[in-house]
Scaffold this motif. Structure first.
Motif, mmCIF file in Angstrom:
data_model
loop_
_atom_site.group_PDB
_atom_site.id
_atom_site.type_symbol
_atom_site.label_atom_id
_atom_site.label_comp_id
_atom_site.label_asym_id
_atom_site.label_seq_id
_atom_site.Cartn_x
_atom_site.Cartn_y
_atom_site.Cartn_z
ATOM 1 N N HIS A 241 0.815 -1.216 0.000
ATOM 2 C CA HIS A 241 0.000 0.000 0.000
ATOM 3 C C HIS A 241 0.851 1.269 0.000
ATOM 4 N N ILE A 242 1.989 1.237 0.684
ATOM 5 C CA ILE A 242 2.761 2.482 0.851
ATOM 6 C C ILE A 242 4.082 2.482 0.097
ATOM 7 N N GLY A 243 4.397 1.397 -0.601
ATOM 8 C CA GLY A 243 5.684 1.317 -1.287
ATOM 9 C C GLY A 243 5.941 2.471 -2.232
ATOM 10 N N GLN A 244 4.888 2.934 -2.896
ATOM 11 C CA GLN A 244 5.053 4.038 -3.849
ATOM 12 C C GLN A 244 5.522 5.309 -3.150
ATOM 13 N N TYR A 245 5.076 5.515 -1.912
ATOM 14 C CA TYR A 245 5.491 6.711 -1.172
ATOM 15 C C TYR A 245 6.937 6.587 -0.692
ATOM 16 N N LEU A 246 7.293 5.399 -0.207
ATOM 17 C CA LEU A 246 8.661 5.197 0.264
ATOM 18 C C LEU A 246 9.651 5.330 -0.886
ATOM 19 N N ALA A 247 9.256 4.829 -2.058
ATOM 20 C CA ALA A 247 10.160 4.855 -3.209
ATOM 21 C C ALA A 247 10.473 6.272 -3.661
ATOM 22 N N THR A 248 9.534 7.187 -3.432
ATOM 23 C CA THR A 248 9.738 8.573 -3.870
ATOM 24 C C THR A 248 10.165 9.489 -2.731
ATOM 25 N N GLY A 249 10.347 8.920 -1.544
ATOM 26 C CA GLY A 249 10.773 9.728 -0.412
ATOM 27 C C GLY A 249 9.656 10.517 0.242
ATOM 28 N N ASP A 250 8.399 10.200 -0.095
ATOM 29 C CA ASP A 250 7.262 10.891 0.521
ATOM 30 C C ASP A 250 6.886 10.151 1.805
ATOM 31 N N TYR A 251 7.728 10.300 2.812
ATOM 32 C CA TYR A 251 7.559 9.524 4.037
ATOM 33 C C TYR A 251 6.339 9.962 4.838
ATOM 34 N N PHE A 252 5.998 11.231 4.778
ATOM 35 C CA PHE A 252 4.835 11.704 5.525
ATOM 36 C C PHE A 252 3.585 10.932 5.108
ATOM 37 N N HIS A 253 3.333 10.869 3.800
ATOM 38 C CA HIS A 253 2.132 10.179 3.342
ATOM 39 C C HIS A 253 2.277 8.657 3.458
ATOM 40 N N GLY A 254 3.506 8.165 3.400
ATOM 41 C CA GLY A 254 3.707 6.742 3.635
ATOM 42 C C GLY A 254 3.262 6.349 5.027
ATOM 43 N N VAL A 255 3.642 7.154 6.018
ATOM 44 C CA VAL A 255 3.240 6.895 7.403
ATOM 45 C C VAL A 255 1.730 7.047 7.557
ATOM 46 N N GLU A 256 1.190 8.137 7.028
ATOM 47 C CA GLU A 256 -0.249 8.388 7.159
ATOM 48 C C GLU A 256 -1.065 7.252 6.547
ATOM 49 N N GLU A 257 -0.663 6.791 5.372
ATOM 50 C CA GLU A 257 -1.401 5.721 4.708
ATOM 51 C C GLU A 257 -1.252 4.389 5.439
ATOM 52 N N SER A 258 -0.106 4.157 6.060
ATOM 53 C CA SER A 258 0.055 2.913 6.822
ATOM 54 C C SER A 258 -0.915 2.883 7.999
ATOM 55 N N TYR A 259 -1.108 4.037 8.643
ATOM 56 C CA TYR A 259 -2.064 4.109 9.748
ATOM 57 C C TYR A 259 -3.497 3.932 9.254
ATOM 58 N N LYS A 260 -3.796 4.506 8.090
ATOM 59 C CA LYS A 260 -5.134 4.343 7.520
ATOM 60 C C LYS A 260 -5.432 2.869 7.249
ATOM 61 N N LEU A 261 -4.424 2.150 6.764
ATOM 62 C CA LEU A 261 -4.636 0.739 6.447
ATOM 63 C C LEU A 261 -4.914 -0.071 7.711
ATOM 64 N N VAL A 262 -4.247 0.281 8.802
ATOM 65 C CA VAL A 262 -4.505 -0.396 10.077
ATOM 66 C C VAL A 262 -5.948 -0.160 10.510
ATOM 67 N N ARG A 263 -6.401 1.080 10.416
ATOM 68 C CA ARG A 263 -7.786 1.398 10.785
ATOM 69 C C ARG A 263 -8.778 0.652 9.898
ATOM 70 N N GLU A 264 -8.478 0.580 8.609
ATOM 71 C CA GLU A 264 -9.378 -0.106 7.686
ATOM 72 C C GLU A 264 -9.450 -1.600 8.005
ATOM 73 N N LYS A 265 -8.317 -2.196 8.351
ATOM 74 C CA LYS A 265 -8.320 -3.617 8.713
ATOM 75 C C LYS A 265 -9.106 -3.832 9.998
ATOM 76 N N LEU A 266 -8.966 -2.930 10.946
ATOM 77 C CA LEU A 266 -9.730 -3.036 12.186
ATOM 78 C C LEU A 266 -11.228 -2.972 11.887
ATOM 79 N N ARG A 267 -11.606 -2.083 10.976
ATOM 80 C CA ARG A 267 -13.016 -1.976 10.589
ATOM 81 C C ARG A 267 -13.487 -3.238 9.879
ATOM 82 N N GLU A 268 -12.632 -3.782 9.011
ATOM 83 C CA GLU A 268 -12.985 -4.989 8.265
ATOM 84 C C GLU A 268 -13.231 -6.168 9.200
ATOM 85 N N VAL A 269 -12.417 -6.271 10.248
ATOM 86 C CA VAL A 269 -12.513 -7.410 11.163
ATOM 87 C C VAL A 269 -13.632 -7.229 12.185
#
Length: 400
Positions: free
Chosen positions: A148-176
């Motif tokens: 999910h966040i590889g594209q951000y890490l590859a371009t050095g956009d660490y802020f959005h990489g972190v933000e999106e990783s947290y969003k994915l955790v929340r989405e998985k919590l909602r899914e479960v």
């Protein structure tokens, strides 16, 4: 060719005792295992089984990427240090100086992209196993997070990489659980067990230690929730990479700990799909035509949660543990069909383990069927998952 300079080579040769063809205290077998564990190659298979260990190591220095060479040498240096420690001996001051100089020299190389990644522009992934070198830890973050966040890490956009990783955790919590806020799932003191069944497969912890563990997971998710809230209400700003990776690792751990449980209903559903597929063929020849090269997979309608590597890993373990090639040809087919569904998670050791299972029933009949096309599929799709043993097995069967 790896960029080891002459001074580094001299230091490594000295510490590893390579003058007589040896490498530390390693035997041929343990050296092969060490290299395979460190950088994923069999040195004897790739560079020849007629070379000494020292010559093989020099060949690796010449033939592998700088990052792989650095990682292997760092792992060998750690082996050298631990071996001395366990033997109750201390490195001499000059030896310790050489070790520290080599660590400083090799560590930046170990974290650099490989030449293939640099040429292709592909994202730089983490190592496949956790390893520690001095104060630097190389880990594998959860595949779902990285995808999910590889594209951000590859371009050095660490802020959005972190933000999106947290969003994915929340989405998985909602899914479960049906709720995306950790405070709604665990409550603000991480003491609610209302969703334990969905998260962990049991409504109540069975021991005090398990209760503490489940509560700890709750606190971890509460931390992600609040850190994510801070990011969501802060303008995007450059983030220091090391800090970003710490944040992403936290998200990866939180995600991993709520995706390890796979319900019996999910397992039964997937197994029923595979069994029905196998029974749907009118003849063995019809099955093998479709089984060849994994064509049968294209027509399956599988549960969406099979896309998660966590689910695939759980299923892989179950299906490997249950694998039985002594019952019937059809059952052996089903075993291999199941494992093709989780082929991305299989390792060389997993496949070697399959080849070691008994295949003869109580009447003396060999009931294994489908192994050769299964291995051919693995070789076609995931070349690095076949060991020399598996390749020899394939060659022997093909020559019959």
């Amino acid at each position: 060719m790896a960029a080891l300079d002459n001074t580094a080579r001299l230091k490594l040769e000295s510490l590893f005792g390579m003058g007589g063809g040896y490498v530390l205290d390693l035997t041929n077998a343990t050296f092969a295992t060490f290299v395979r564990t460190s950088i994923g190659i069999d040195p004897y298979e790739k560079y020849g089984d007629d070379l000494s260990k020292a010559k093989l190591l020099r060949a690796i220095w010449e033939g592998e990427s700088a990052a792989e060479v650095a990682k292997l040498n760092l792992d060998l240096l750690e082996h050298w240090r631990v071996t001395k420690l366990l033997a109750g001996s201390e490195p001499t001051p000059s030896e310790e100086t050489l070790r520290q100089e080599l660590i400083e020299y090799l560590t930046p190389m170990a974290s650099a992209p490989s030449s293939a990644q640099q040429e292709s522009g592909a994202p730089v992934t983490f190592t496949t196993e956790a390893s520690v070198t001095a104060n630097k830890i190389h880990i594998e973050i959860h595949e779902d997070i990285y995808n999910h966040i590889g594209q951000y890490l590859a371009t050095g956009d660490y802020f959005h990489g972190v933000e999106e990783s947290y969003k994915l955790v929340r989405e998985k919590l909602r899914e479960v659980t049906g709720k995306e806020k950790a405070s709604d799932v665990f409550n603000n003191s991480a003491q609610s067990d209302a969703h334990y069944k969905a998260l962990f497969g049991k409504a109540k912890p069975t021991t005090d230690a398990e209760a503490d563990f489940f509560r700890g997971i709750g606190y971890l998710h509460l931390g992600v929730q609040h850190l994510r809230n801070e990011k969501a209400h802060t303008p995007a700003t450059p983030m220091e990479p090391n800090l970003a990776i710490h944040y992403v690792s936290l998200a990866s751990l939180a995600y991993d700990l709520i995706t390890r449980y796979v319900s019996e209903d999910t397992i039964n559903e997937i197994e029923a799909i595979v069994l029905a597929k196998r029974r749907g063929y009118r003849s063995a020849s019809a099955f093998y035509r479709d089984f060849e090269n994994g064509r049968w997979l294209q027509s399956l309608d599988l549960p969406v949660n099979l896309e998660s590597s966590s689910v695939r890993k759980v299923l892989k373990k179950k299906w490997l543990d249950d694998a039985d090639f002594t019952r019937s040809y059809d059952h052996s087919n089903v075993v291999l069909m199941q494992l093709e569904l989780v082929a991305t998670e299989l390792t060389k050791d997993d496949i070697d383990r399959l080849l070691e299972l008994p295949t003869v029933d109580s009447y003396g009949n060999d009931q294994q069927a489908g192994m050769l096309p299964f291995l051919e599929y693995i070789e076609q799709q995931y070349t690095d998952k076949l060991s020399a043993k598996a390749k020899r097995w394939m060659q022997e069967r093909a020559e019959r």
